[in-house]
Design a protein around this motif. Sequence first.
Motif, PDB file in Angstrom:
ATOM      1  N   THR A   8      40.116  37.767  49.689  1.00  0.00           N
ATOM      2  CA  THR A   8      40.435  38.108  48.302  1.00  0.00           C
ATOM      3  C   THR A   8      41.607  37.281  47.789  1.00  0.00           C
ATOM      4  O   THR A   8      41.575  36.764  46.666  1.00  0.00           O
ATOM      5  CB  THR A   8      40.766  39.604  48.186  1.00  0.00           C
ATOM      6  N   PHE A   9      42.638  37.150  48.614  1.00  0.00           N
ATOM      7  CA  PHE A   9      43.800  36.335  48.254  1.00  0.00           C
ATOM      8  C   PHE A   9      43.378  34.906  47.908  1.00  0.00           C
ATOM      9  O   PHE A   9      43.771  34.358  46.864  1.00  0.00           O
ATOM     10  CB  PHE A   9      44.806  36.329  49.403  1.00  0.00           C
ATOM     11  N   PHE A  18      42.591  38.223  38.534  1.00  0.00           N
ATOM     12  CA  PHE A  18      42.137  39.361  39.344  1.00  0.00           C
ATOM     13  C   PHE A  18      40.761  39.830  38.884  1.00  0.00           C
ATOM     14  O   PHE A  18      39.885  40.130  39.709  1.00  0.00           O
ATOM     15  CB  PHE A  18      43.150  40.504  39.248  1.00  0.00           C
ATOM     16  N   ASN A  19      40.541  39.920  37.569  1.00  0.00           N
ATOM     17  CA  ASN A  19      39.257  40.394  37.058  1.00  0.00           C
ATOM     18  C   ASN A  19      38.123  39.421  37.396  1.00  0.00           C
ATOM     19  O   ASN A  19      37.011  39.841  37.746  1.00  0.00           O
ATOM     20  CB  ASN A  19      39.323  40.596  35.540  1.00  0.00           C
ATOM     21  N   GLY A  26      31.990  41.008  43.452  1.00  0.00           N
ATOM     22  CA  GLY A  26      31.203  42.210  43.224  1.00  0.00           C
ATOM     23  C   GLY A  26      31.958  43.487  43.526  1.00  0.00           C
ATOM     24  O   GLY A  26      31.386  44.462  44.028  1.00  0.00           O
ATOM     25  N   LEU A  27      33.261  43.497  43.217  1.00  0.00           N
ATOM     26  CA  LEU A  27      34.114  44.650  43.492  1.00  0.00           C
ATOM     27  C   LEU A  27      34.809  45.091  42.209  1.00  0.00           C
ATOM     28  O   LEU A  27      34.781  44.400  41.195  1.00  0.00           O
ATOM     29  CB  LEU A  27      35.173  44.280  44.549  1.00  0.00           C
ATOM     30  N   THR A  28      35.436  46.274  42.277  1.00  0.00           N
ATOM     31  CA  THR A  28      36.183  46.745  41.113  1.00  0.00           C
ATOM     32  C   THR A  28      37.552  46.086  41.085  1.00  0.00           C
ATOM     33  O   THR A  28      38.070  45.633  42.123  1.00  0.00           O
ATOM     34  CB  THR A  28      36.368  48.269  41.163  1.00  0.00           C
ATOM     35  N   GLN A  29      38.133  46.033  39.900  1.00  0.00           N
ATOM     36  CA  GLN A  29      39.455  45.428  39.772  1.00  0.00           C
ATOM     37  C   GLN A  29      40.492  46.206  40.575  1.00  0.00           C
ATOM     38  O   GLN A  29      41.418  45.620  41.144  1.00  0.00           O
ATOM     39  CB  GLN A  29      39.845  45.368  38.291  1.00  0.00           C
ATOM     40  N   SER A  30      40.324  47.523  40.645  1.00  0.00           N
ATOM     41  CA  SER A  30      41.275  48.342  41.400  1.00  0.00           C
ATOM     42  C   SER A  30      41.211  48.030  42.897  1.00  0.00           C
ATOM     43  O   SER A  30      42.235  48.051  43.585  1.00  0.00           O
ATOM     44  CB  SER A  30      41.000  49.828  41.160  1.00  0.00           C
ATOM     45  N   THR A  31      40.011  47.737  43.392  1.00  0.00           N
ATOM     46  CA  THR A  31      39.878  47.366  44.805  1.00  0.00           C
ATOM     47  C   THR A  31      40.580  46.055  45.095  1.00  0.00           C
ATOM     48  O   THR A  31      41.280  45.909  46.108  1.00  0.00           O
ATOM     49  CB  THR A  31      38.388  47.259  45.197  1.00  0.00           C
TER      50      THR A  31
END
Length: 285
Positions: A8-9, A18-19, A26-31
């Motif tokens: 992710t980094f 981030f968005n 394929g993940l949520t922004q909070s994740t």
Amino acid sequence: MQLDQIETFLDIVESRNFNRTADRLGLTQSTISARIKNLESAIGSELFQRGRAGAEPTAAGRRFEAYARSMLSTWSQARHDVRAFNRFEGTLRIAAQVGMTRSVLPGWVESLCQALPKSSIHVESDYSNQMVSDLSMGNLDIAVLYAPRYLPEIAYEHLMVEDYVMVSTTARTLSEVDSETYIRPGYTVLLEKTHAELLTDLAICRLSMGSETLAEMMLRRTGGTCYMRSDDARRFTIERPSFIVEGAPTLHQPVHTAILARRKHEPIIRKGIRALQVAVMSLDV
């Protein structure tokens, strides 16, 4: 610290958002935010500076990027090597200087396939500094390179000397070489230094190249003069109307093998080095 945090980094380093990374993975922004927060907590430093324009790596983030890429590379190699044991008796990762892609590498690979018929072999071409770093991190087993970087864990051995000769589509003798169509060889630091000492009149010219392959391509397209490995030069003069320039000095580039010192007695390393020596003996350098 987990691998998904590292991945992710690195994606945010590329996307700067981030968005956008959340959409790409394929993940949520909070994740995504949680992963980076946990990673920053584990490292003890903020990795991104967030603003309206997106996310920019901090100084610590830029510093961490190289380690992150190394960790993913090591993990990928570990998975490959461990899985290979289900099918192969061993694995060997080799690399040679980019300029040796047509010379040393093909014969070495052929010799390796004969010497290690039950082993998995991965082949790359790269530059000296990167190969030394890969050896130090365990991402490479044997390297063939021009410029040793002396580290206590790495053992070097002299392998051979490559000769470079001047080739021209227009000049038969050194006095006829036109500096306007001359390509100065910046292939290695040593060649540059030797060239500057021996050919002062051509040391400062309009065009210089760090790739001998590119220099040859330009000679094919536009003509002129450049330095080539001696066997490439002979091949070129057969294929194209051109000359090995009389009176031009031959430049010499030493070539070395590099391995981790603690592994020099391993059977697969010894067979790999022997296969390399067999390949070199078949060369006309």
